[in-house]
Design an enzyme around this catalytic site. Structure first.
Site, PDB file in Angstrom:
ATOM      1  N   ARG A   1       0.803  -1.221   0.000  1.00 56.20           N
ATOM      2  CA  ARG A   1       0.000   0.000   0.000  1.00 56.20           C
ATOM      3  C   ARG A   1       0.840   1.276   0.000  1.00 56.20           C
ATOM      4  O   ARG A   1       0.312   2.370  -0.150  1.00 56.20           O
ATOM      5  CB  ARG A   1      -0.967   0.001   1.196  1.00 56.20           C
ATOM      6  CG  ARG A   1      -2.176  -0.894   0.955  1.00 56.20           C
ATOM      7  CD  ARG A   1      -3.137  -0.834   2.104  1.00 56.20           C
ATOM      8  NE  ARG A   1      -2.645  -1.590   3.250  1.00 56.20           N
ATOM      9  CZ  ARG A   1      -3.108  -1.460   4.493  1.00 56.20           C
ATOM     10  NH1 ARG A   1      -4.076  -0.596   4.747  1.00 56.20           N
ATOM     11  NH2 ARG A   1      -2.623  -2.183   5.477  1.00 56.20           N
TER      12      ARG A   1
ATOM     13  N   ASN B   1       1.128   2.118   6.898  1.00 55.63           N
ATOM     14  CA  ASN B   1       0.792   1.262   5.759  1.00 55.63           C
ATOM     15  C   ASN B   1       0.720   2.046   4.455  1.00 55.63           C
ATOM     16  O   ASN B   1       0.804   1.482   3.382  1.00 55.63           O
ATOM     17  CB  ASN B   1      -0.559   0.577   5.992  1.00 55.63           C
ATOM     18  CG  ASN B   1      -0.502  -0.333   7.209  1.00 55.63           C
ATOM     19  OD1 ASN B   1       0.310  -1.242   7.273  1.00 55.63           O
ATOM     20  ND2 ASN B   1      -1.339  -0.053   8.190  1.00 55.63           N
TER      21      ASN B   1
ATOM     22  N   ALA C   1      32.399  36.990  -2.540  1.00 53.79           N
ATOM     23  CA  ALA C   1      31.166  36.604  -3.220  1.00 53.79           C
ATOM     24  C   ALA C   1      31.488  35.900  -4.531  1.00 53.79           C
ATOM     25  O   ALA C   1      32.357  36.336  -5.280  1.00 53.79           O
ATOM     26  CB  ALA C   1      30.326  37.842  -3.496  1.00 53.79           C
TER      27      ALA C   1
ATOM     28  N   ASN D   1      35.642  21.623  -8.492  1.00 57.40           N
ATOM     29  CA  ASN D   1      36.166  20.369  -7.923  1.00 57.40           C
ATOM     30  C   ASN D   1      36.022  19.174  -8.857  1.00 57.40           C
ATOM     31  O   ASN D   1      36.604  18.132  -8.608  1.00 57.40           O
ATOM     32  CB  ASN D   1      35.482  20.059  -6.588  1.00 57.40           C
ATOM     33  CG  ASN D   1      33.988  19.882  -6.732  1.00 57.40           C
ATOM     34  OD1 ASN D   1      33.376  20.475  -7.626  1.00 57.40           O
ATOM     35  ND2 ASN D   1      33.397  19.079  -5.882  1.00 57.40           N
TER      36      ASN D   1
HETATM   37  C1  UD1 Z   1      -1.870  -6.752  13.460  1.00 56.68           C
HETATM   38  C2  UD1 Z   1      -2.506  -7.526  14.600  1.00 56.68           C
HETATM   39  C3  UD1 Z   1      -3.686  -6.733  15.173  1.00 56.68           C
HETATM   40  C4  UD1 Z   1      -3.229  -5.371  15.603  1.00 56.68           C
HETATM   41  C5  UD1 Z   1      -2.533  -4.652  14.453  1.00 56.68           C
HETATM   42  C6  UD1 Z   1      -1.884  -3.399  14.962  1.00 56.68           C
HETATM   43  C7  UD1 Z   1      -2.195  -9.876  14.021  1.00 56.68           C
HETATM   44  C8  UD1 Z   1      -2.797 -11.086  13.457  1.00 56.68           C
HETATM   45  N1  UD1 Z   1      -2.973  -8.793  14.074  1.00 56.68           N
HETATM   46  O1  UD1 Z   1      -2.802  -6.678  12.404  1.00 56.68           O
HETATM   47  O2  UD1 Z   1      -4.252  -7.413  16.284  1.00 56.68           O
HETATM   48  O3  UD1 Z   1      -4.343  -4.606  16.059  1.00 56.68           O
HETATM   49  O4  UD1 Z   1      -1.476  -5.455  13.912  1.00 56.68           O
HETATM   50  O5  UD1 Z   1      -1.366  -2.652  13.887  1.00 56.68           O
HETATM   51  O6  UD1 Z   1      -1.057  -9.905  14.460  1.00 56.68           O
HETATM   52  N2  UD1 Z   1       4.312  -9.691   9.243  1.00 56.68           N
HETATM   53  C9  UD1 Z   1       5.309 -10.547   8.878  1.00 56.68           C
HETATM   54  N3  UD1 Z   1       5.000 -11.756   8.377  1.00 56.68           N
HETATM   55  C10 UD1 Z   1       3.707 -12.186   8.255  1.00 56.68           C
HETATM   56  C11 UD1 Z   1       2.686 -11.304   8.611  1.00 56.68           C
HETATM   57  C12 UD1 Z   1       3.018 -10.065   9.108  1.00 56.68           C
HETATM   58  O7  UD1 Z   1       6.491 -10.203   9.005  1.00 56.68           O
HETATM   59  O8  UD1 Z   1       3.528 -13.315   7.810  1.00 56.68           O
HETATM   60  C13 UD1 Z   1       4.653  -8.385   9.796  1.00 56.68           C
HETATM   61  C14 UD1 Z   1       4.268  -7.233   8.865  1.00 56.68           C
HETATM   62  O9  UD1 Z   1       5.369  -6.861   8.083  1.00 56.68           O
HETATM   63  C15 UD1 Z   1       3.939  -6.141   9.878  1.00 56.68           C
HETATM   64  C16 UD1 Z   1       3.437  -6.894  11.095  1.00 56.68           C
HETATM   65  O10 UD1 Z   1       3.909  -8.216  10.973  1.00 56.68           O
HETATM   66  O11 UD1 Z   1       5.107  -5.421  10.266  1.00 56.68           O
HETATM   67  C17 UD1 Z   1       1.915  -6.877  11.241  1.00 56.68           C
HETATM   68  O12 UD1 Z   1       1.295  -7.448  10.125  1.00 56.68           O
HETATM   69  P1  UD1 Z   1      -0.015  -6.832   9.495  1.00 56.68           P
HETATM   70  O13 UD1 Z   1      -0.395  -7.671   8.353  1.00 56.68           O
HETATM   71  O14 UD1 Z   1       0.161  -5.374   9.286  1.00 56.68           O
HETATM   72  O15 UD1 Z   1      -1.070  -7.072  10.679  1.00 56.68           O
HETATM   73  P2  UD1 Z   1      -2.415  -6.287  10.883  1.00 56.68           P
HETATM   74  O16 UD1 Z   1      -3.455  -6.868  10.034  1.00 56.68           O
HETATM   75  O17 UD1 Z   1      -2.179  -4.835  10.819  1.00 56.68           O
HETATM   76 MG    MG Z   2      -0.661  -3.548  10.055  1.00 61.64          MG
END
Ligand code: UD1
Ligand code: MG
Length: 452
Positions: A18, A230, A366, A372
């Protein structure tokens, strides 16, 4: 301070689609530093504090950033993106070493402070198996809801799986969790993927902790601190929050900011005492400003060290590798790069000083330009102490101007100038007595005066 050991696992394997950018999400900057580096800086540091970062398979640039910011950190690759609990387990080897506290944090929440990490760890010391960072969301849509009884957490329900009643809960999961490090694998290994997305949700750890008969608690913080990034709009919001913090910290430290909301600082900017920054100044990473220095309006400064009582701008551009000595002055429309200006040097107007060393108390008039670059390589200009370079002079590098040397205005200097020599490189001036008058008369003869 705590004497408990810790492992912080930073999750940064997400694609960040995003952001609509070729740059991995966690490498986008806030206050001149990558999102990831803010998180790494806030994570526990020092003896007994280990760090693991989980990155995606094609994220070499992310791994490089980790190595740059925290060379002690270990990078793990999550090959398939199966959810936050799955991502944590990519660092199983590090977790299995069994630190006292296991902290899990997302790489895209750059505003969380070190103090909040410390607050989150406190309940573990008192026997809790899990502490979750929560916040009251203005709009909780999309967040995991914290189902709590007082401070005690019962479960976290992801938005997609929540009932209409649960969706009314505004206390949300920030994503940061602290586990008892010796129980963590037992808990996280039990997390399944029976939910609407078929992902392994780290928040399911809460229910599992309860099933074991252990304690899970919530620690609350402000929504501003846990903003996740995001989109580019959220990146800009985080920048605004961070800038407000940095300006406040600068003001609290005694920096005079005449119009703070117009000054942009970097997370690593350092100030001495009695520094003044006028409106509309942009400071990038790696800048230090010593006691009594004044930065005038519309200056742009990156990777530069500004000495005591130095004066910069208005409209100055200090590029990387600039070092200004005590009491030096860099004035309007002056650009510097990889240049050391010793104490008392003056470059007051319309100049470029690059790849140069200028000795104490020299004056560059000035329009002085250090030439360079020859189209292939960069060359250095060395100017001694107490030298005077007349206006509109070109110093064609490599070239040395001696101590106390004097360059006549408009010279193109291609040869070294010895100490105390006067160098003048321009055609001799030719004054023809009465020539202007004769010229005017000649022109008037051929032309009738205009009728009015
Ligand atoms: C997550 C939480 C949610 C919380 C929110 C806060 C979970 C399931 N949900 O949701 O409860 O309110 O964050 O912002 O945890 N990532 C990985 N590998 C993966 C999946 C994710 O490295 O397989 C990392 C992403 O890069 C990110 C973070 O984990 O930095 C969170 O993942 P994201 O998909 O943004 O979770 P949310 O749906 O926002
Ligand atoms: Mg998130």
């Amino acid at each position: 301070m705590t004497d408990r050991s810790s492992l912080t696992v930073v999750l940064a394997a997400g694609e960040g689609t995003r952001m609509r950018s070729a740059l991995p999400k966690v490498l986008h900057p806030v206050a001149g530093q990558s999102l990831l580096s803010h998180v790494l800086d806030a994570a526990p540091q020092g003896a007994g504090a280990a760090l693991a970062v989980v990155v995606g398979p094609d994220h070499k640039a992310v791994a490089d950033e980790v190595a740059r910011v925290r060379p002690d950190a270990k990078t793990f690759i999550q090959r398939e993106r199966l959810g936050t609990a799955h991502a944590v387990l990519a660092a199983r080897e590090a977790i299995a070493r069994g630190a006292d506290d296991l902290l899990v944090v997302f790489g895209d929440t750059p505003l969380i402070s070190a103090a909040t990490f410390a607050r989150l760890r406190a309940p573990l010391k008192n026997g809790a198996a899990l502490a979750v960072l929560g916040f009251r969301a203005a709009d909780p849509t999309g967040y995991g809801r914290l189902l709590a009884e007082g401070d005690h957490l019962v479960a976290i329900r992801e938005h997609a799986d929540a009932t209409p009643e649960e969706r009314k809960v505004t206390l949300c999961n920030a994503g940061v969790m602290a586990f008892d490090g010796r129980k963590a694998l037992q808990i996280i290994d039990k997390i399944g993927s029976a939910n609407s997305k078929g992902e392994y949700y780290l928040p399911d750890a809460v229910g599992i902790v309860r099933d074991f008969g252990w304690e899970a608690v919530v620690i609350e913080t402000s929504e501003d601190e846990v903003r996740g990034i995001n989109t580019k709009a959220q990146l800009a919001e985080a920048e605004a929050v961070m800038q407000a913090r940095l300006r406040k910290a600068a003001l609290d430290a005694g920096v005079t900011l005449i119009a703070p909301e117009t000054v942009y600082l970097a997370a690593d900017t350092t100030f001495g005492s009695d520094v003044t920054i006028e409106p509309f100044v942009v400071i990038g990473p790696g800048v230090s400003i010593a006691d009594g220095a004044v930065i005038h309006s519309f200056s742009h400064i990156v990777q530069a060290s500004i000495g005591k009582k130095a004066s910069v701008g208005p409209y100055a551009r200090l590029r990387p590798g600039t070092s200004l000595g005590e009491g030096s002055r860099v004035g309007n429309f002056v650009e510097t790069k990889a240049a050391t200006l010793e104490a008392g040097v003056k470059v007051n107007h319309l100049s470029y000083v690059g790849d140069a060393h200028v000795g104490a108390n020299s004056n560059l008039g000035a329009g002085t330009i250090t030439c360079n670059y020859d189209g292939f390589s960069k060359h250095r200009t060395i100017i001694g102490e107490g030298a005077f370079v007349g206006t509109n002079s070109s110093l064609v590098a490599p070239v040395k101007i001696g101590n106390g040397a004097y360059i006549g205005s408009g010279s193109v200097i291609t040869k070294d100038v010895p100490d105390d020599a006067m160098a003048v490189e321009r055609s001799p001036q030719n004054n023809r007595e009465g020539g202007a008058k004769r010229y005017r008369e000649m022109k008037m003869r051929g032309k009738k005066p205009k009728e009015s």
